[in-house]
Design an enzyme around this catalytic site. Structure first.
Site, short mmCIF file in Angstrom:
data_model
loop_
_atom_site.label_atom_id
_atom_site.label_comp_id
_atom_site.label_asym_id
_atom_site.label_seq_id
_atom_site.Cartn_x
_atom_site.Cartn_y
_atom_site.Cartn_z
N CYS A 260 0.84 -1.21 0.00
CA CYS A 260 0.00 0.00 0.00
C CYS A 260 0.87 1.25 0.00
CB CYS A 260 -0.87 0.02 1.25
SG CYS A 260 -1.56 -1.55 1.61
N1 SAJ Z 1 7.57 2.30 8.08
C1 SAJ Z 1 8.72 3.06 8.37
N2 SAJ Z 1 8.64 4.03 9.32
C2 SAJ Z 1 7.48 4.28 10.01
C3 SAJ Z 1 6.33 3.50 9.71
C4 SAJ Z 1 6.39 2.52 8.75
O1 SAJ Z 1 9.78 2.85 7.77
O2 SAJ Z 1 7.48 5.16 10.87
C5 SAJ Z 1 7.62 1.28 7.04
C6 SAJ Z 1 7.22 -0.09 7.53
O3 SAJ Z 1 8.34 -0.77 8.05
C7 SAJ Z 1 6.70 -0.74 6.25
C8 SAJ Z 1 6.08 0.43 5.48
O4 SAJ Z 1 6.66 1.62 6.05
O5 SAJ Z 1 7.75 -1.27 5.50
C9 SAJ Z 1 4.54 0.49 5.58
O6 SAJ Z 1 4.25 0.45 6.92
P1 SAJ Z 1 2.74 0.67 7.52
O7 SAJ Z 1 2.90 0.78 8.99
O8 SAJ Z 1 2.03 1.78 6.83
O9 SAJ Z 1 2.00 -0.68 7.27
P2 SAJ Z 1 1.15 -1.42 6.11
O10 SAJ Z 1 1.54 -0.94 4.76
O11 SAJ Z 1 1.20 -2.85 6.42
O12 SAJ Z 1 -0.37 -1.04 6.41
C10 SAJ Z 1 -0.80 0.19 6.07
C11 SAJ Z 1 -1.71 0.59 7.22
N3 SAJ Z 1 -0.85 0.87 8.38
C12 SAJ Z 1 -1.05 1.81 9.32
O13 SAJ Z 1 -1.91 2.65 9.22
C13 SAJ Z 1 -0.16 1.77 10.53
C14 SAJ Z 1 -2.50 1.66 6.70
O14 SAJ Z 1 -1.63 2.68 6.25
C15 SAJ Z 1 -3.41 1.12 5.60
O15 SAJ Z 1 -4.63 0.75 6.21
C16 SAJ Z 1 -2.85 -0.12 4.94
O16 SAJ Z 1 -1.48 0.09 4.82
C17 SAJ Z 1 -3.54 -0.28 3.59
O17 SAJ Z 1 -3.98 -1.40 3.35
O18 SAJ Z 1 -3.63 0.70 2.85
#
Ligand code: SAJ
Length: 423
Positions: A260
């Site tokens: 995503c």
């Molecule tokens: N990441 C970082 N630093 C941060 C947060 C995340 O490097 O501070 C990285 C994570 O390690 C990962 C990527 O970014 O590789 C995405 O992380 P994410 O926490 O956004 O997780 P996803 O992609 O599994 O899920 C996200 C959902 N997560 C959260 O809201 C916390 C949300 O954004 C959406 O509901 C979902 O994608 C979707 O399906 O769109």
């Protein structure tokens, strides 16, 4: 009422289950026979987002799966939960949405509700889905209903799930919005927010994920600068978090993974071109996030150089392959790129991931190795790329010689005898 869910992945299967638990009879549709067979055996293949009730619900006959789309004729409402990936040219690939819509259009009947849940560019429901459904002559808003409602599943999140996460719904007409919203209110616990059009709902989802993408890029850029200035950015963020309002912490990492966050903003970038607008901030964030695997490799080289070693023939132990902690998903994981780059420089890679027994990159298969003191001692560099809670970080710190930690995973450890650096 009978409900259909097209696409039984990490969005569709939990949604199908919730609708069945709410008392509806549900038919799940998927093109993958093996997924259909597993659902019909009550076997959950999505991990923690689907709870153990699947077996019972299937056993009661309230949920069944099929690859035969003609059964859509039986359903009163259908949700489209299929992937919306980028193609080779970073362009939106809505072919799964179109194919699913065509299957539905063949069986569209008066009174039917169709809701698109797949994350996509603003305009998709109106410009792609609606025309296909109207081909049969039924009038939207009167003879059938069409809306968009973004999925919000956070894999690994133990607090928020499909059932209790608030939902946004936007219909082509007011009646479409109302019909869709009332179905979600029957099924979900979370509040259902109605908006004035599918485009607003499509855009708000992109905003949610672009917001994360850009703020992660800021954290990454700040950590690159802080590294040059000899400042510990992880300490900086903790200090900034003392501000009780107006700040939200994001953390640097080895890159952006998942299906995503790295992808959704490009749906907007692509659509914006139609309006002759260039989404510079989004693209710059992408460049910064995409640079992080290189940054990790460069830092690894510098660390090994301190020991007079080159990456070539150095033994690098990689801890964590999944794109974020405590899940088994490697989609878009930055670790893939990091391994490819390290291999290119001649490093000898071993990998451990407690959630992923093995994976293939190119022609090579990587098996997750058990973490032993010998394995740690034998590594010229231990690279922590995913901060799984399953790791025994004290044991890692005690036996590894050199650690490069891209997740601040060792925070809180009293004693780190290894030569230790953070991203
Ligand atoms: N990441 C970082 N630093 C941060 C947060 C995340 O490097 O501070 C990285 C994570 O390690 C990962 C990527 O970014 O590789 C995405 O992380 P994410 O926490 O956004 O997780 P996803 O992609 O599994 O899920 C996200 C959902 N997560 C959260 O809201 C916390 C949300 O954004 C959406 O509901 C979902 O994608 C979707 O399906 O769109």
């Amino acid at each position: 009422a009978i409900i259909g869910v097209v696409g039984l992945g990490y969005v569709g299967l939990p949604l199908a289950l919730e609708k069945a638990k709410a008392g509806y009879r549900v038919i799940g549709f998927d093109i993958q026979q093996k997924r259909v067979d597993m659902v019909n055996r009550g076997v959950n293949y999505i991990g923690d987002i689907v709870d153990e009730e699947l077996e019972q619900i299937v056993g009661d006959g309230r949920l069944r799966a099929t690859t035969d789309y003609s059964d859509i004729a039986e359903v009163d409402a259908v949700a489209i939960c299929v992937p919306t990936p980028l193609d080779l040219y970073q362009q939106p690939d809505t072919s799964y949405v179109e194919a699913s819509t065509r299957e539905i259009a063949k069986r569209l009947h008066p009174g039917m509700l169709v809701v698109l849940e797949s994350t996509t560019y603003p305009g998709t429901t109106e410009e792609v889905v609606r025309p296909i459904l109207e081909e049969g002559g039924l009038k939207v808003g009167e003879e059938f209903y069409l809306a968009f409602s973004p999925e919000r599943v956070d894999p690994g999140n133990k607090v928020y799930n499909t059932k209790n996460t608030p939902k946004v719904v936007g219909g082509i007409t007011e009646s479409c919005t109302k019909v869709a919203a009332s179905l979600y209110r029957n099924v979900l616990e979370g509040e259902v927010f109605e908006v004035s059009s599918p485009a607003v709902a499509e855009m708000e989802k992109i905003l949610e994920n672009t917001f994360r993408n850009i703020n992660i890029a800021l954290a990454n850029e700040m950590t690159i600068l802080c590294n040059k200035m000899g400042i510990d950015y992880w300490e900086v963020v903790e200090a900034a978090k003392t501000k009780p309002y107006g700040f939200m912490a994001f953390y640097p990492g080895p890159g952006l993974g998942g299906h995503c966050i790295p992808i959704d903003p490009y749906y907007l970038t692509w659509k914006a071109r139609e309006y002759k607008y260039h989404t510079r901030l989004i693209e710059l964030a992408g460049e910064i996030n995409n640079y992080m695997p290189d940054f990790v490799v460069e830092r690894s080289m510098k660390i090994l150089n301190r020991y007079g070693k080159a990456l070539s023939r150095s033994k690098v132990l990689i801890l964590g392959a999944a794109y974020k902690r405590d899940i088994d998903d490697m989609r878009e994981s930055p670790v893939i790129e990091i391994i490819e780059k390290l291999e290119k420089y001649g490093a000898q890679i071993t990998v451990n991931d407690p959630h992923i027994p093995g994976f293939v990159i190119g022609e090579r298969t990587y098996e997750s190795q058990e973490i032993t003191p010998e394995l740690l001692k034998g590594a010229d560099l231990v690279l922590i790329t995913t901060d799984h809670t399953a790791y025994d970080y004290q044991m890692i710190a005690d036996h590894a010689k050199v650690i490069f930690d891209t997740r601040n995973a060792l925070k809180g450890l009293e004693e780190i005898s290894a030569d230790y650096e953070k991203i």
